[in-house]
Design a protein around this motif. Structure first.
Motif, PDB file in Angstrom:
ATOM      1  N   PHE A  52      82.540  56.772  34.157  1.00 53.70           N
ATOM      2  CA  PHE A  52      83.017  58.199  34.059  1.00 53.70           C
ATOM      3  C   PHE A  52      81.193  59.140  33.512  1.00 53.70           C
ATOM      4  O   PHE A  52      81.046  60.139  35.782  1.00 53.70           O
ATOM      5  CB  PHE A  52      83.386  59.244  33.168  1.00 53.70           C
ATOM      6  CG  PHE A  52      84.932  59.011  32.961  1.00 53.70           C
ATOM      7  CD1 PHE A  52      85.485  57.514  33.560  1.00 53.70           C
ATOM      8  CD2 PHE A  52      85.954  60.001  32.971  1.00 53.70           C
ATOM      9  CE1 PHE A  52      87.366  58.082  34.293  1.00 53.70           C
ATOM     10  CE2 PHE A  52      86.748  60.213  33.735  1.00 53.70           C
ATOM     11  CZ  PHE A  52      87.600  58.737  33.674  1.00 53.70           C
ATOM     12  N   VAL A  53      80.900  59.046  33.191  1.00 54.14           N
ATOM     13  CA  VAL A  53      78.584  59.340  33.030  1.00 54.14           C
ATOM     14  C   VAL A  53      78.744  60.051  34.320  1.00 54.14           C
ATOM     15  O   VAL A  53      78.074  60.527  35.282  1.00 54.14           O
ATOM     16  CB  VAL A  53      78.484  59.448  32.102  1.00 54.14           C
ATOM     17  CG1 VAL A  53      76.736  59.456  31.980  1.00 54.14           C
ATOM     18  CG2 VAL A  53      78.956  59.695  30.747  1.00 54.14           C
ATOM     19  N   VAL A  54      78.285  58.298  34.913  1.00 49.57           N
ATOM     20  CA  VAL A  54      77.564  57.910  36.293  1.00 49.57           C
ATOM     21  C   VAL A  54      78.871  58.616  37.633  1.00 49.57           C
ATOM     22  O   VAL A  54      77.737  58.781  38.570  1.00 49.57           O
ATOM     23  CB  VAL A  54      77.229  55.614  36.202  1.00 49.57           C
ATOM     24  CG1 VAL A  54      76.854  56.107  37.684  1.00 49.57           C
ATOM     25  CG2 VAL A  54      76.360  55.294  35.570  1.00 49.57           C
ATOM     26  N   ALA A  55      79.811  58.347  37.377  1.00 44.53           N
ATOM     27  CA  ALA A  55      80.576  58.787  38.068  1.00 44.53           C
ATOM     28  C   ALA A  55      80.102  60.239  38.624  1.00 44.53           C
ATOM     29  O   ALA A  55      79.926  61.078  39.571  1.00 44.53           O
ATOM     30  CB  ALA A  55      82.184  58.941  38.662  1.00 44.53           C
ATOM     31  N   SER A  56      80.001  61.420  37.846  1.00 43.65           N
ATOM     32  CA  SER A  56      79.692  62.644  37.140  1.00 43.65           C
ATOM     33  C   SER A  56      78.552  62.405  37.906  1.00 43.65           C
ATOM     34  O   SER A  56      78.428  63.944  39.338  1.00 43.65           O
ATOM     35  CB  SER A  56      79.532  62.884  36.141  1.00 43.65           C
ATOM     36  OG  SER A  56      81.043  63.248  36.001  1.00 43.65           O
ATOM     37  N   TRP A  57      77.448  62.381  37.856  1.00 43.42           N
ATOM     38  CA  TRP A  57      76.252  62.029  38.361  1.00 43.42           C
ATOM     39  C   TRP A  57      76.002  61.960  40.038  1.00 43.42           C
ATOM     40  O   TRP A  57      75.598  63.089  40.726  1.00 43.42           O
ATOM     41  CB  TRP A  57      75.198  61.229  37.964  1.00 43.42           C
ATOM     42  CG  TRP A  57      74.493  62.141  35.974  1.00 43.42           C
ATOM     43  CD1 TRP A  57      74.737  61.881  35.736  1.00 43.42           C
ATOM     44  CD2 TRP A  57      73.699  63.421  37.039  1.00 43.42           C
ATOM     45  NE1 TRP A  57      74.590  62.788  35.040  1.00 43.42           N
ATOM     46  CE2 TRP A  57      73.384  64.178  35.913  1.00 43.42           C
ATOM     47  CE3 TRP A  57      72.988  63.551  37.545  1.00 43.42           C
ATOM     48  CZ2 TRP A  57      72.468  64.672  35.102  1.00 43.42           C
ATOM     49  CZ3 TRP A  57      72.140  65.136  37.036  1.00 43.42           C
ATOM     50  CH2 TRP A  57      72.544  65.477  36.040  1.00 43.42           C
ATOM     51  N   GLY A  58      77.261  61.215  39.992  1.00 45.02           N
ATOM     52  CA  GLY A  58      77.213  60.365  41.374  1.00 45.02           C
ATOM     53  C   GLY A  58      77.392  61.384  42.245  1.00 45.02           C
ATOM     54  O   GLY A  58      77.282  61.739  43.328  1.00 45.02           O
ATOM     55  N   LEU A  59      78.819  61.743  42.326  1.00 45.76           N
ATOM     56  CA  LEU A  59      79.360  63.611  42.601  1.00 45.76           C
ATOM     57  C   LEU A  59      78.738  64.903  42.727  1.00 45.76           C
ATOM     58  O   LEU A  59      78.554  65.971  43.543  1.00 45.76           O
ATOM     59  CB  LEU A  59      80.938  63.456  42.110  1.00 45.76           C
ATOM     60  CG  LEU A  59      82.092  62.769  42.403  1.00 45.76           C
ATOM     61  CD1 LEU A  59      83.459  62.714  41.600  1.00 45.76           C
ATOM     62  CD2 LEU A  59      82.367  61.982  43.374  1.00 45.76           C
ATOM     63  N   LEU A  60      78.078  64.902  41.572  1.00 45.24           N
ATOM     64  CA  LEU A  60      77.338  66.405  41.631  1.00 45.24           C
ATOM     65  C   LEU A  60      76.069  66.174  42.841  1.00 45.24           C
ATOM     66  O   LEU A  60      75.929  66.579  43.679  1.00 45.24           O
ATOM     67  CB  LEU A  60      76.155  66.011  40.577  1.00 45.24           C
ATOM     68  CG  LEU A  60      75.689  67.525  40.343  1.00 45.24           C
ATOM     69  CD1 LEU A  60      75.735  68.180  40.263  1.00 45.24           C
ATOM     70  CD2 LEU A  60      74.544  67.524  38.997  1.00 45.24           C
ATOM     71  N   ILE A  61      74.895  64.612  42.967  1.00 45.64           N
ATOM     72  CA  ILE A  61      74.218  64.335  44.481  1.00 45.64           C
ATOM     73  C   ILE A  61      74.807  64.581  45.704  1.00 45.64           C
ATOM     74  O   ILE A  61      74.906  64.938  46.493  1.00 45.64           O
ATOM     75  CB  ILE A  61      73.657  63.087  43.820  1.00 45.64           C
ATOM     76  CG1 ILE A  61      72.645  63.388  42.133  1.00 45.64           C
ATOM     77  CG2 ILE A  61      72.772  62.406  44.911  1.00 45.64           C
ATOM     78  CD1 ILE A  61      72.441  61.611  41.895  1.00 45.64           C
ATOM     79  N   GLY A  62      76.115  63.914  45.533  1.00 42.53           N
ATOM     80  CA  GLY A  62      76.613  63.708  46.927  1.00 42.53           C
ATOM     81  C   GLY A  62      77.204  65.193  47.883  1.00 42.53           C
ATOM     82  O   GLY A  62      76.509  65.339  47.744  1.00 42.53           O
TER      83      GLY A  62
END
Length: 89
Positions: A52-62
Motif C-alpha cells: 500500500f505504501v509503495v502503491a501510494s507513492w507510485g500513484l502520486l508520481i504517476g
C-alpha cells in the motif's frame, strides 16, 4: 527535496515520454489490488501494508507526471501559435 527535483526534471521530459507515468500508475494500481488480497491472510499483513505504501507513492508520481504532460503539451501548443495582430483603432 526528491519531489521538487522530480517535478523540475519531469517538466522538461514529460511530453516526450507520457507512457512512463501511465505504466507507473498501472503498477501502483496492481500493488493496491495485491496488497488488498494480502490483508486477507494474517501472515501477509505486513507485506500488504508495504505494498500500500509503495502503491501510494507510485500513484502520486504517476498523477504528477500526467499533470506535467498536460501542462507541457498546452505550453508547447501555445508557443507554436502565432500571436494575434494588434487591433488598429
Amino acid at each position: 527535496m526528491f519531489l521538487f527535483w522530480y517535478l523540475r526534471r519531469i517538466s522538461r521530459t514529460a511530453h516526450d515520454v507520457p507512457w512512463v507515468h501511465l505504466a507507473i500508475g498501472l503498477v501502483g494500481n496492481l500493488a493496491f489490488v495485491v496488497g488488498s488480497l494480502f490483508f486477507l491472510s494474517p501472515a501477509l499483513t505486513r507485506a500488504g501494508t508495504w505494498l500500500f505504501v509503495v502503491a501510494s507513492w507510485g500513484l502520486l508520481i504517476g498523477v504528477l507526471g500526467e499533470i506535467m504532460v498536460r501542462y507541457e503539451t498546452r505550453r508547447r501548443a501555445a508557443a507554436q501559435q502565432p500571436s494575434a495582430p494588434a487591433a488598429v483603432e
